[in-house]
Design a protein around this motif. Structure first.
Motif, short mmCIF file in Angstrom:
data_model
loop_
_atom_site.label_atom_id
_atom_site.label_comp_id
_atom_site.label_asym_id
_atom_site.label_seq_id
_atom_site.Cartn_x
_atom_site.Cartn_y
_atom_site.Cartn_z
N GLU A 1 -3.06 8.35 1.38
CA GLU A 1 -3.98 8.29 2.52
C GLU A 1 -3.25 7.84 3.79
O GLU A 1 -3.41 8.43 4.86
N LEU A 2 -2.42 6.80 3.68
CA LEU A 2 -1.68 6.32 4.85
C LEU A 2 -0.68 7.36 5.34
O LEU A 2 -0.50 7.54 6.55
N ASN A 3 -0.01 8.05 4.43
CA ASN A 3 0.92 9.10 4.82
C ASN A 3 0.19 10.21 5.59
O ASN A 3 0.71 10.73 6.58
N THR A 4 -1.00 10.57 5.16
CA THR A 4 -1.79 11.59 5.85
C THR A 4 -2.17 11.11 7.25
O THR A 4 -2.07 11.88 8.22
N ILE A 5 -2.60 9.88 7.36
CA ILE A 5 -3.03 9.35 8.66
C ILE A 5 -1.85 9.20 9.61
O ILE A 5 -1.95 9.51 10.80
N LEU A 6 -0.71 8.75 9.09
CA LEU A 6 0.44 8.45 9.95
C LEU A 6 1.40 9.64 10.11
O LEU A 6 2.46 9.49 10.72
N ASP B 1 -5.66 6.42 18.48
CA ASP B 1 -6.21 7.42 17.56
C ASP B 1 -5.78 7.12 16.12
O ASP B 1 -6.58 7.21 15.19
N VAL B 2 -4.51 6.74 15.94
CA VAL B 2 -4.03 6.40 14.59
C VAL B 2 -4.77 5.18 14.06
O VAL B 2 -5.20 5.14 12.90
N LEU B 3 -4.96 4.16 14.92
CA LEU B 3 -5.69 2.96 14.50
C LEU B 3 -7.14 3.30 14.13
O LEU B 3 -7.69 2.77 13.17
N GLN B 4 -7.75 4.19 14.90
CA GLN B 4 -9.13 4.60 14.59
C GLN B 4 -9.18 5.32 13.25
O GLN B 4 -10.09 5.09 12.45
N ARG B 5 -8.22 6.18 12.97
CA ARG B 5 -8.18 6.88 11.68
C ARG B 5 -7.93 5.91 10.53
O ARG B 5 -8.46 6.08 9.44
N LEU B 6 -7.09 4.90 10.78
CA LEU B 6 -6.89 3.87 9.76
C LEU B 6 -8.21 3.14 9.47
O LEU B 6 -8.56 2.89 8.32
N HIS B 7 -8.93 2.82 10.52
CA HIS B 7 -10.22 2.15 10.37
C HIS B 7 -11.23 3.02 9.63
O HIS B 7 -11.99 2.54 8.79
N LEU C 1 -11.01 4.91 2.16
CA LEU C 1 -10.73 3.75 1.31
C LEU C 1 -11.25 2.50 2.00
O LEU C 1 -11.08 2.32 3.21
N ARG C 2 -11.87 1.63 1.26
CA ARG C 2 -12.44 0.42 1.85
C ARG C 2 -11.31 -0.47 2.33
O ARG C 2 -10.42 -0.81 1.58
N ASN C 3 -11.34 -0.81 3.64
CA ASN C 3 -10.26 -1.60 4.22
C ASN C 3 -10.76 -2.48 5.34
O ASN C 3 -11.89 -2.33 5.79
N LEU C 4 -9.88 -3.37 5.77
CA LEU C 4 -10.18 -4.26 6.88
C LEU C 4 -8.89 -4.43 7.68
O LEU C 4 -7.86 -4.81 7.13
N ILE C 5 -8.93 -4.10 8.96
CA ILE C 5 -7.77 -4.31 9.83
C ILE C 5 -7.84 -5.76 10.30
O ILE C 5 -8.79 -6.17 10.97
N ALA D 1 3.31 0.04 17.55
CA ALA D 1 2.15 -0.73 17.11
C ALA D 1 2.40 -1.22 15.69
O ALA D 1 3.10 -0.57 14.91
N THR D 2 1.82 -2.34 15.37
CA THR D 2 1.88 -2.88 14.02
C THR D 2 0.46 -3.27 13.62
O THR D 2 -0.19 -4.05 14.31
N ALA D 3 0.01 -2.70 12.52
CA ALA D 3 -1.33 -3.01 12.01
C ALA D 3 -1.17 -3.73 10.67
O ALA D 3 -0.39 -3.30 9.81
N THR D 4 -1.90 -4.80 10.52
CA THR D 4 -1.94 -5.50 9.23
C THR D 4 -3.34 -5.23 8.66
O THR D 4 -4.34 -5.48 9.33
N MET D 5 -3.35 -4.70 7.44
CA MET D 5 -4.62 -4.28 6.84
C MET D 5 -4.77 -4.84 5.44
O MET D 5 -3.78 -5.12 4.77
N LEU D 6 -6.00 -4.94 5.02
CA LEU D 6 -6.32 -5.27 3.64
C LEU D 6 -7.05 -4.07 3.03
O LEU D 6 -8.03 -3.58 3.60
#
Length: 188
Positions: A92-97, A135-141, A145-149, A164-169
């Protein structure tokens, strides 16, 4: 047989007319009037039922429109995958990024201590502009998959690109979770 007098003939004629009129009223007119009243009653009940059904139909249409609006506002319902879902998270992250200039993924090792496991990921990435990074951050959000930035840092580079650096759970559910038993300490 004797001949009937005029008076008897008139009375007999009146009797025949009364019998015919009574027969018509009893056999045709009264049942017809009852049928008309019954049909009138059924028509009124049908109109009441039609009004109720139209009301229910309009309520159902409003609920359906409200449901569609809520779906548009909330997007897709996110599911919580089962524990050890790292491969799906990475795909999923590879697709988004994929359209980032460069990115890397770092996952923090952690032992699950609860039925719901939070997998922490640090994702530094570089994009050509702030809009692309947003846009990448919005797609991550919006990921299914259930997540929290939990943290986002954005800096502009000298060449105009944005780092940018995003820390996610990412949350996962352990179906076979058994809570650890607490050790009892005894004092002598």
């Amino acid at each position: 047989m004797r001949k009937l007098s005029t008076r008897e003939r008139v009375l007999l004629a009146i009797l025949v007319v009364v019998a015919v009129v009574s027969g018509y009223v009893l056999l045709f007119s009264m049942p017809l009037n009852e049928e008309i009243q019954t049909l009138g009653q059924e028509i009124m009940e049908s109109e009441d039922l039609k009004t109720q059904l139209e009301s229910r139909w309009s309520q159902q249409q409003r609920l359906q429109q409200l449901t569609e609006q809520l779906k548009k506002q909330e997007g897709e319902v996110r599911y919580m995958p089962e524990y050890d879902n790292l491969q799906a998270v990475m795909v999923e992250l590879n697709t988004i990024l994929a359209d980032c200039q460069e990115y890397s993924l770092t996952f923090q090792p952690d032992d699950p201590e609860d039925a719901i496991y939070a997998r922490q990921a640090t994702i530094p990435f570089t994009c050509g502009s702030y809009d692309q990074a947003r846009d990448v951050l919005q797609r991550l959000h919006d990921s299914p998959l259930r997540n929290l930035i939990t943290d986002v840092q954005i800096t502009e580079q000298d060449d105009g690109s944005v780092k940018a650096t995003a820390t996610m759970l990412f949350f996962e559910y352990q179906t076979d979770f058994q809570p650890a038993e607490k050790e009892e300490t005894t004092e002598d």
